[in-house]
Design a protein around this motif. Structure first.
Motif, short mmCIF file in Angstrom:
data_model
loop_
_atom_site.label_atom_id
_atom_site.label_comp_id
_atom_site.label_asym_id
_atom_site.label_seq_id
_atom_site.Cartn_x
_atom_site.Cartn_y
_atom_site.Cartn_z
N ALA A 166 0.83 -1.21 0.00
CA ALA A 166 0.00 0.00 0.00
C ALA A 166 0.86 1.26 0.00
O ALA A 166 0.53 2.25 -0.66
N ARG A 167 1.97 1.23 0.73
CA ARG A 167 2.88 2.38 0.73
C ARG A 167 3.48 2.59 -0.66
O ARG A 167 3.57 3.71 -1.16
N LEU A 168 3.93 1.50 -1.28
CA LEU A 168 4.53 1.63 -2.61
C LEU A 168 3.51 2.10 -3.65
O LEU A 168 3.88 2.77 -4.62
N ALA A 169 2.24 1.76 -3.43
CA ALA A 169 1.20 2.20 -4.36
C ALA A 169 1.04 3.71 -4.37
O ALA A 169 0.56 4.29 -5.36
N ASN A 170 1.47 4.39 -3.29
CA ASN A 170 1.36 5.85 -3.25
C ASN A 170 2.33 6.54 -4.19
O ASN A 170 2.23 7.75 -4.40
N ILE A 171 3.27 5.77 -4.75
CA ILE A 171 4.23 6.36 -5.69
C ILE A 171 3.56 6.68 -7.02
O ILE A 171 3.98 7.61 -7.73
N VAL A 172 2.52 5.93 -7.37
CA VAL A 172 1.92 6.02 -8.71
C VAL A 172 1.48 7.44 -9.06
O VAL A 172 1.85 7.98 -10.11
N PRO A 173 0.69 8.14 -8.21
CA PRO A 173 0.27 9.49 -8.61
C PRO A 173 1.44 10.47 -8.74
O PRO A 173 1.42 11.33 -9.62
N SER A 174 2.45 10.34 -7.89
CA SER A 174 3.59 11.26 -8.00
C SER A 174 4.37 11.01 -9.28
O SER A 174 4.86 11.96 -9.91
N VAL A 175 4.49 9.75 -9.71
CA VAL A 175 5.18 9.45 -10.97
C VAL A 175 4.40 10.01 -12.15
O VAL A 175 4.98 10.58 -13.09
N VAL A 176 3.07 9.88 -12.11
CA VAL A 176 2.24 10.41 -13.19
C VAL A 176 2.38 11.93 -13.28
O VAL A 176 2.53 12.50 -14.37
N LEU A 177 2.35 12.59 -12.13
CA LEU A 177 2.47 14.06 -12.13
C LEU A 177 3.84 14.50 -12.62
O LEU A 177 3.96 15.44 -13.41
N ALA A 178 4.89 13.82 -12.15
CA ALA A 178 6.24 14.21 -12.56
C ALA A 178 6.45 14.02 -14.05
O ALA A 178 7.10 14.84 -14.72
N ALA A 179 5.86 12.96 -14.62
CA ALA A 179 6.02 12.72 -16.05
C ALA A 179 5.15 13.65 -16.89
O ALA A 179 5.52 14.01 -18.02
N GLY A 180 3.99 14.06 -16.35
CA GLY A 180 3.07 14.86 -17.15
C GLY A 180 3.29 16.35 -17.07
O GLY A 180 2.75 17.11 -17.90
N LEU A 181 4.08 16.82 -16.11
CA LEU A 181 4.30 18.27 -15.98
C LEU A 181 5.02 18.84 -17.20
O LEU A 181 4.86 20.02 -17.54
#
Length: 418
Positions: free
Chosen positions: A72-87
């Protein structure tokens, strides 16, 4: 399909051209929506499915909560990766803002990985403690050191990302100032380490009743800070204990008693040894009136009759026979009385034992646990038990011994009257 999507975006950009920053704001909102959807799919669908799979293969007897906390902790990485790639695709955003937001996303990723590693270490410790030799060779202390290292490295990495420097350069720059910092912030560092250890093993929590005579503390913990732990004593005074003292010195935490659901009674009645005697026929008739002793007396008489019948064949003298004593019968009565008392916890240790004689008399110790851990209820139950036992003692021909007792005078008076 991709070509149509690009054309549609171009048309949308042309449509919103009269409104400055409208198109970038719309794209940024879409990016946030995509990140939220990615987090929703990961948490509610993928993680839930993985939960069911792990439980199916692990079996009902295995505790999978720690493993799922890591995932569950590792799953929290997903939104930050999406935001970092999409900025990078959001138009007209200032480069400095993009770099700052990406740094925040990367810092969040590092922190999430550190928390996941901490949960992984906890899961490994739980797995290790299932071993038979884990009690003799604990590794929890080593894992706590590993946690500290992980969080220190994670903290330095976050600082390096936010400042925009290499991690190695940051460590090299801090190396020269480490000795000075340790000297200046010695107490803070010790308190920080103690706080991490206390929160890690849960030895003290807010609301716990702790007892630490060396610090004159005996009461409830009302606050846990970096440098101090505040205890409100039973007399309503407040004691502040340095946090590091809870690691370096011993103290008693009553939380285990409260969680167990029973509070111990360990108190003795001191009996006059001159009042201990065999039970004669008249005494046996009087004791048979106690309903609690019906089964005990019946079983004991059968046992003594069988024993005495065997001994009488070789030694018919009465001195060789076994007989009931008033002390043994009273001890059996006390145990039966406690077994029938609803205020006594019946699933915990219950003993009525005779201790070694002392100059103050013969101690008969009552060792049991009350069904309630509340202080007032505990004291009321304990008082009720000993009120009854002290009042019922004369029925067994026993006397309480006390240093200023006039029991000898009363005994002499009884002998004169006889």
């Amino acid at each position: 399909m991709a070509v149509m999507g690009i054309r549609w975006l171009a048309q949308l950009e042309d449509t919103l051209a009269p409104y400055p920053m409208a198109y970038p704001a719309l794209v940024l909102a879409a990016l946030v929506l995509v990140a939220w959807l990615a987090n929703f799919i990961t948490k509610r669908i993928l993680l839930a499915g993985l939960h069911r799979v792990i439980e199916r293969f692990s079996g009902p007897e295995r505790d999978t909560r720690q493993s799922l906390r890591v995932i569950a902790r590792l799953a929290n990485i997903v939104p930050s990766v999406v935001l970092a790639a999409g900025l990078s695709i959001v138009p007209e955003l200032p480069p400095g803002l993009v770099a700052g937001l990406k740094a925040l996303c990367h810092a969040w990723t590092v922190l999430t990985i550190a928390l996941a590693m901490s949960h992984a270490l906890d899961a490994f410790n739980d797995f290790y403690e299932r071993r038979a030799d884990a009690r003799n060779k604990p590794i929890k202390g080593y894992l706590q050191v590993a946690k500290i290292v992980v969080f220190v490295v994670a903290g330095l990495s976050i600082v390096a990302v936010l400042v925009g420097v290499e991690l190695l350069h940051l460590i090299t720059g801090l190396g020269a100032a480490t000795a000075v910092f340790m000297l200046i912030f010695q107490d803070t560092i010790l308190s920080l380490v103690a706080s991490v250890q206390i929160s890690g093993d849960g030895r003290v929590r807010i609301g716990d009743w702790i007892e630490m005579p060396s610090q004159n503390a005996d009461g409830d913990v009302i606050d846990i800070a970096l440098h101090t732990v505040t205890v409100q004593n039973w007399d309503k005074t407040v004691t502040t204990i340095p946090t590091k003292k809870l690691v370096t010195e011993s103290f008693k935490n009553w939380r285990g008693m409260q969680e167990a659901g029973g509070r111990r009674i360990k108190r003795s009645i001191y009996l006059d040894q001159h009042s201990v005697r065999f039970v004669d026929a008249q005494g046996l008739q009087r004791l048979s009136q106690f309903a609690l002793l019906d089964d005990y007396l019946a079983g004991k008489q059968q046992e003594l009759q069988r024993w005495n019948a065997q001994v009488a064949q070789a030694h018919p003298e009465p001195v060789n026979a076994r007989r009931l004593t008033n002390l043994g019968t009273f001890r059996a009565y006390v145990e039966l009385y406690l077994r029938r008392n609803a205020e006594i916890h019946q699933d915990m240790t219950l003993l009525v034992r005779q201790m070694a004689p002392t100059p103050q008399g013969l101690p008969l110790e009552i060792y049991c646990f009350t069904a309630s851990t509340a202080w007032a209820k505990y004291e009321a139950t304990q008082s009720d038990v000993f009120d009854h036992l002290l009042a019922i003692l004369p029925e067994f021909g026993l006397n309480v011994f006390q240093e200023s007792s006039d029991a000898m005078l009363m005994r002499a008076r009884e002998l004169r009257e006889k």
